[in-house]
Design a protein around this motif. Sequence first.
Motif, short mmCIF file in Angstrom:
data_model
loop_
_atom_site.label_atom_id
_atom_site.label_comp_id
_atom_site.label_asym_id
_atom_site.label_seq_id
_atom_site.Cartn_x
_atom_site.Cartn_y
_atom_site.Cartn_z
N GLN A 75 34.63 40.99 43.38
CA GLN A 75 35.54 41.43 44.45
C GLN A 75 36.13 42.78 44.04
OE1 GLN A 75 36.10 39.83 47.37
NE2 GLN A 75 34.67 38.24 46.78
N PRO A 76 35.39 43.87 44.26
CA PRO A 76 35.82 45.18 43.74
C PRO A 76 37.17 45.66 44.28
CG PRO A 76 33.93 45.39 45.20
CD PRO A 76 34.15 43.93 44.97
N ALA A 77 37.60 45.21 45.45
CA ALA A 77 38.86 45.68 46.01
C ALA A 77 40.07 44.93 45.46
CB ALA A 77 38.82 45.56 47.53
N HIS A 78 39.82 43.91 44.64
CA HIS A 78 40.92 43.07 44.13
C HIS A 78 40.75 42.84 42.63
CE1 HIS A 78 42.10 42.10 48.23
NE2 HIS A 78 40.81 41.96 48.49
N ALA A 79 41.84 43.00 41.90
CA ALA A 79 41.79 42.77 40.46
C ALA A 79 41.92 41.28 40.14
CB ALA A 79 42.91 43.54 39.77
N HIS A 80 42.67 40.55 40.98
CA HIS A 80 42.91 39.13 40.72
C HIS A 80 42.79 38.31 42.01
CE1 HIS A 80 44.66 40.76 37.03
NE2 HIS A 80 44.35 39.58 36.52
#
Length: 132
Positions: A75-80
């Motif tokens: 999920q490249p747009a979200h770190a967690h």
Amino acid sequence: MEDLDVVAWVQVHEGRMLAVRSRGRDLLYLPGGKREAGETDWSALSREVREELALELDAATFRELGVVRAPAHDQPAHAHVRMACFTAAYRGDIAATNEVDEFHYVAPADRGLLAPAARAALDLARTRGLLP
């Protein structure tokens, strides 16, 4: 970076937890997903499980197990990922449908097959006494 906020169904049978492989993914995830606008946890989870596994969850048995937070996988747009985990009885026969290619029941020893948030959910299920 904002967390990806999702709901997940924790289904345990004979000491193993149900996990699914979505199309194009290398690791296993829990059934569930993102809420659509205006959806409650129950409506989002029951819709996702119906879409992914062709099952109907039982609203009378719907219970929150807990919330986990883990690094996002794929999920490249979200770190967690912030994943609210729930249990519920179901009706029907499990079948991989739509974006789900396959499903497996995994034991705690199989944690390496799971995405980070699913690993955290497995640990939560163990803490809550659902898994050995």
